[in-house]
Write a protein that holds these residues in place. Structure first.
Motif, PDB file in Angstrom:
ATOM      1  N   VAL A  65       0.979  -1.630   0.065  1.00 53.04           N
ATOM      2  CA  VAL A  65      -0.033   0.051   0.051  1.00 53.04           C
ATOM      3  C   VAL A  65       0.804   1.557   0.045  1.00 53.04           C
ATOM      4  N   GLU A  71      -1.852   6.491  -0.486  1.00 50.77           N
ATOM      5  CA  GLU A  71      -3.348   5.649  -0.646  1.00 50.77           C
ATOM      6  C   GLU A  71      -3.939   5.870   0.569  1.00 50.77           C
ATOM      7  N   SER A 121      -4.792   9.364   1.892  1.00 50.23           N
ATOM      8  CA  SER A 121      -6.530   9.508   1.189  1.00 50.23           C
ATOM      9  C   SER A 121      -7.357   8.646   2.272  1.00 50.23           C
ATOM     10  N   TYR A 122      -7.031   7.490   2.434  1.00 54.29           N
ATOM     11  CA  TYR A 122      -8.309   6.568   3.252  1.00 54.29           C
ATOM     12  C   TYR A 122      -8.516   7.344   4.121  1.00 54.29           C
ATOM     13  N   ARG A 165     -13.688   2.314  -1.499  1.00 55.70           N
ATOM     14  CA  ARG A 165     -12.940   2.251  -2.405  1.00 55.70           C
ATOM     15  C   ARG A 165     -13.630   2.424  -3.084  1.00 55.70           C
ATOM     16  N   HIS A 187     -13.117   6.661  -2.889  1.00 56.53           N
ATOM     17  CA  HIS A 187     -11.712   6.653  -2.979  1.00 56.53           C
ATOM     18  C   HIS A 187     -10.987   7.204  -4.134  1.00 56.53           C
ATOM     19  N   THR A 188     -12.300   6.587  -5.216  1.00 51.17           N
ATOM     20  CA  THR A 188     -11.617   6.645  -5.860  1.00 51.17           C
ATOM     21  C   THR A 188     -12.491   7.418  -7.383  1.00 51.17           C
TER      22      THR A 188
END
Length: 202
Positions: free
Chosen positions: A7, A11, A14-15, A37, A40-41
């Motif tokens: 990871v 990322e 971001s989470y 997810r 996030h995308t």
């Protein structure tokens, strides 16, 4: 178990930002993984309330992927977004038999993956309608249908038809969707959540 992968710190950060901005704690584990997810995308928190699925359905899809059952996608863009699992995409060069290319591809793929596959529709509502037709005739018996086509014509309606079918499914109520969102849903089932259980933001 979710597949192990490295990871990137961006990322993970971001989470953490996502969880500080959007409350997903009320969601059960697999649903939370998928919703986060997709958010996030897309950077779109409205997805949390828009998605429709059950833990039972997501668990069946995840089990099929773990067992290396076929993964069928409607378009190459969905396939490109799922980088660690080979998928079947049979999109023809031109429409046939009065079908759109996406629907024709679904019909062709059904000859290879009739039983126990995970089916992912991230583009055309016509592809989802064709899959539903095949399921209604018994030609296809999916482990999970990820139905997230996009568009102003037929997208919301095709997803409503999926929900009414009683098939194991993941869908959303609105007209939004698309290849990136559909791929994100599958990646969530493959990877789980990038944040460790002990992360203070969970």
């Amino acid at each position: 178990m979710a597949r192990v992968r490295t990871v990137h710190p961006i990322e993970a950060e971001s989470y953490r930002i996502l969880r500080a901005s959007v409350d997903t704690t009320h969601l059960p584990p697999l649903t939370r993984d998928v919703a986060e997810r997709i958010v996030h995308t897309t950077a779109d928190p409205e997805w949390v309330g828009d998605l429709v699925t059950t833990e039972e359905h997501l668990s069946a899809g995840r089990a099929a992927l773990v067992a290396r059952r076929p993964l069928v996608v409607d378009v190459a863009m969905v396939r490109a977004g799922i980088t660690t699992f080979d998928s079947i995409c049979r999109l023809p060069e031109s429409a046939t038999d009065g079908l759109t290319r996406s629907a024709a591809g679904i019909r062709r793929a059904a000859e290879e993956a009739a039983d126990g596959a995970v089916w992912v529709i991230g583009n055309a509502p016509t592809a989802l309608y064709e899959l539903l037709r095949l399921c209604a005739t018994g030609a296809v018996r999916p482990a999970l249908v990820v139905g997230l086509p996009v568009g102003f014509v037929g997208a919301a309606e095709s997803k409503a038809a999926l929900r009414a079918s009683g098939l194991p499914q993941l869908s959303n109520r609105s007209a939004k969707g698309g290849a990136a969102v559909a791929a994100a849903a599958v990646n969530a089932l493959l990877y789980g959540n990038p944040l460790e259980d002990g992360d203070p933001s969970t």
